[in-house]
Design an enzyme around this catalytic site. Structure first.
Site, PDB file in Angstrom:
ATOM      1  N   SER A 256       0.799  -1.199  -0.539  1.00  0.00           N
ATOM      2  CA  SER A 256       0.008   0.369   0.200  1.00  0.00           C
ATOM      3  C   SER A 256       0.982   1.268   0.323  1.00  0.00           C
ATOM      4  O   SER A 256       1.770   1.134  -0.513  1.00  0.00           O
ATOM      5  CB  SER A 256      -1.325  -0.086   1.248  1.00  0.00           C
ATOM      6  N   LYS A 260       4.320   1.869  -2.895  1.00  0.00           N
ATOM      7  CA  LYS A 260       4.843   2.712  -3.165  1.00  0.00           C
ATOM      8  C   LYS A 260       5.599   3.448  -3.095  1.00  0.00           C
ATOM      9  O   LYS A 260       7.059   3.527  -3.667  1.00  0.00           O
ATOM     10  CB  LYS A 260       3.445   4.797  -2.841  1.00  0.00           C
ATOM     11  N   TRP A 347     -10.008   0.343  -5.261  1.00  0.00           N
ATOM     12  CA  TRP A 347      -9.854   2.017  -4.558  1.00  0.00           C
ATOM     13  C   TRP A 347      -7.633   1.800  -5.324  1.00  0.00           C
ATOM     14  O   TRP A 347      -7.373   3.155  -5.940  1.00  0.00           O
ATOM     15  CB  TRP A 347      -9.124   1.718  -3.142  1.00  0.00           C
ATOM     16  N   HIS A 398      -6.975  -5.767   0.020  1.00  0.00           N
ATOM     17  CA  HIS A 398      -6.363  -5.159   0.220  1.00  0.00           C
ATOM     18  C   HIS A 398      -5.376  -5.527   1.489  1.00  0.00           C
ATOM     19  O   HIS A 398      -5.632  -4.587   2.155  1.00  0.00           O
ATOM     20  CB  HIS A 398      -7.133  -3.361   0.474  1.00  0.00           C
TER      21      HIS A 398
HETATM   22  C1  GTR Z   1      -5.082   4.649   1.834  1.00  0.00           C
HETATM   23  C2  GTR Z   1      -4.909   5.363   0.809  1.00  0.00           C
HETATM   24  C3  GTR Z   1      -4.248   5.076  -0.779  1.00  0.00           C
HETATM   25  C4  GTR Z   1      -3.348   3.470  -0.024  1.00  0.00           C
HETATM   26  C5  GTR Z   1      -3.369   3.082   1.723  1.00  0.00           C
HETATM   27  C6  GTR Z   1      -2.515   2.817   2.763  1.00  0.00           C
HETATM   28  O1  GTR Z   1      -5.982   5.378   2.538  1.00  0.00           O
HETATM   29  O2  GTR Z   1      -5.887   5.882   0.090  1.00  0.00           O
HETATM   30  O3  GTR Z   1      -3.141   5.390  -1.316  1.00  0.00           O
HETATM   31  O4  GTR Z   1      -1.975   3.948   0.974  1.00  0.00           O
HETATM   32  O5  GTR Z   1      -4.274   4.679   2.422  1.00  0.00           O
HETATM   33  O6  GTR Z   1      -1.224   2.532   3.043  1.00  0.00           O
HETATM   34  O7  GTR Z   1      -3.035   1.448   3.361  1.00  0.00           O
END
Ligand code: GTR
Length: 420
Positions: A256, A260, A347, A398
């Site tokens: 996540s 990045k 997402w 996720h």
């Molecule tokens: C969310 C964000 C994503 C992702 C995620 C995470 O809120 O919108 O880009 O990075 O968090 O890191 O769990």
């Protein structure tokens, strides 16, 4: 009464009109993805085609500079103040591991603690997976030899971690499996490097590197993701000094926002032999121009500290970004990179992540690898792909799971070669 209702309705309507189009309703409709043109990684700033491997480094430098100044922000070089302090070293996990804890002292007053497990039985230096964790080192395994550090809460308070939270994130860190497969695993709590909230960069590592009189990063200087990535490079600096580690085979991994981070770490620091992006999404592997799921305005609003100040210019203006995320993948070429998505994680735009692999492939092919071996028409792919650009879409949401790790281990066996 009717007049009251009408008034409330008019008020609500005018509020809705005033809001930016994407603010609340993310697009999850493939039919609403706008037409877009991706910048070509193999056409340089002067408009010339890059047609040989020998011509790539100059083009790569242009792209790297753009990502630095426009998106993640420039980070300091390796500091001369960097020191390492061994906190503990000994047997762990019932004799299966050597556990080391090492403080990375970035500058006087600024440090992060690294937890490192190495297979107890090894015939020489081992390859290592290195990644940041969300909850504190003690959350990656129930092992009570892991020190309890300070963790940051979302309300911006810090407290010493409790023993009750030991192992809480262990499903994301299959330590025994990684060790059995012959790899070490190293991790650092990301909040040790920079707490994950917007405080104008007063805490965390940034202030230790301000120029005299500087109070915040300039618009082209490091945000939090760049700081986390910088911390990963400092961890690699340590690993290079550890004779039990093969520092030429360190894979940087993250889930996540930390996916990045892994991508930017691997793009900026070519010492990383392999990069794993797990559900990295917007600002990671997902193409921004598709405007599917999370978008630039939304990420810059929810997390104003993640990217450099310059990146805010592109809120709702994705087509003006002088690159797209396929070029972040291309910066890693020809080193192996794995882009993983999850089917329910819309997402993060799994399709956009796949397409970043497709459009990075020409660079990988120019540099003599097999690239991705899939085209845009192959979406959704029937099975995991283990060419130099690896890929899978795990069923589910996720997260990072054992299924994901098993693929990364197999991919590393295949691609992360000792010699570079
Ligand atoms: C969310 C964000 C994503 C992702 C995620 C995470 O809120 O919108 O880009 O990075 O968090 O890191 O769990």
């Amino acid at each position: 009464m009717h007049a009251m209702i009408a008034l409330v309705l008019i008020l609500l309507l005018s509020m809705a009109v005033a809001l930016p189009a994407q603010s609340n309703n993310a697009n999850y409709d493939e039919a609403k993805v706008p037409a877009y043109t991706l910048p070509d990684p193999l056409v340089n700033a002067a408009g010339n085609k890059v047609s040989s491997a020998a011509a790539w480094p100059a083009r790569r430098a242009e792209i790297l500079r753009l990502f630095e100044t426009e998106m993640f922000g420039r980070s300091p070089d390796k500091p001369s103040t960097l020191r390492f302090e061994l906190i503990s070293s000994g047997d762990a996990l019932g004799g299966r591991a050597l556990r080391k804890q090492v403080d990375l002292l970035f500058a006087p007053g600024s440090k992060a603690r690294m937890l490192l497990y190495l297979p107890a039985k090894a015939n020489g230096p081992v390859p290592v997976f290195l990644g940041l964790n969300f909850g504190g080192n003690h959350t990656v395994h129930a092992d009570d030899g892991i020190t309890l550090g300070t963790v940051w809460n979302r309300d911006r308070t810090a407290s010493v971690a409790t023993a009750a939270s030991r192992g809480r994130g262990s499903s994301r860190w299959p330590v025994e499996r990684i060790l059995e497969r012959g790899y070490g695993v190293a991790t650092i709590y990301y909040g040790d490097i920079d707490p994950d909230f917007d405080d104008g960069f007063q805490n965390g590592v940034h202030p230790f590197f301000y120029k005299p009189g500087q109070k915040a990063p300039a618009p082209d200087e490091w945000g939090s993701i760049a700081a986390w990535a910088w911390g990963l490079s400092r961890a690699l600096d340590y690993l290079e000094t550890d004779s039990k580690v093969d520092a030429r085979r360190v894979a940087v991994i993250g889930h996540s926002r930390l996916g990045k981070t892994a991508l930017w770490a691997g793009a900026a620091d070519t010492r990383f032999a392999m990069v794993v992006s797990n559900d990295s999404g917007e600002g990671g592997a997902a193409l921004a121009r598709r405007r599917f799921g999370e978008q630039t305005l939304r990420i810059n609003t929810s997390f104003p500290h993640w990217f450099a100040g310059n990146f805010k210019k592109y809120n709702d203006r994705e087509d003006e970004i002088p690159f797209d995320q396929h070029m972040l993948i291309a910066l890693i070429a020809p080193r192996p990179v794995y882009i993983a998505s999850a089917s329910d994680d819309l997402w993060a735009d799994p399709h956009g992540e796949f397409l970043a692999g497709v459009h990075a492939s020409p660079v990988y092919e120019l540099l003599g690898t097999d690239g991705f071996g899939a085209t845009g028409k192959d979406w959704p792919p029937a099975r995991p792909i283990h060419t130099t650009i690896g890929h899978h879409v795990r069923r589910g949401g996720h997260d990072i799971t054992l299924f994901d790790w098993d693929h990364y281990l197999t991919f590393a066996d295949k691609h992360m070669k000792a010699s570079r």
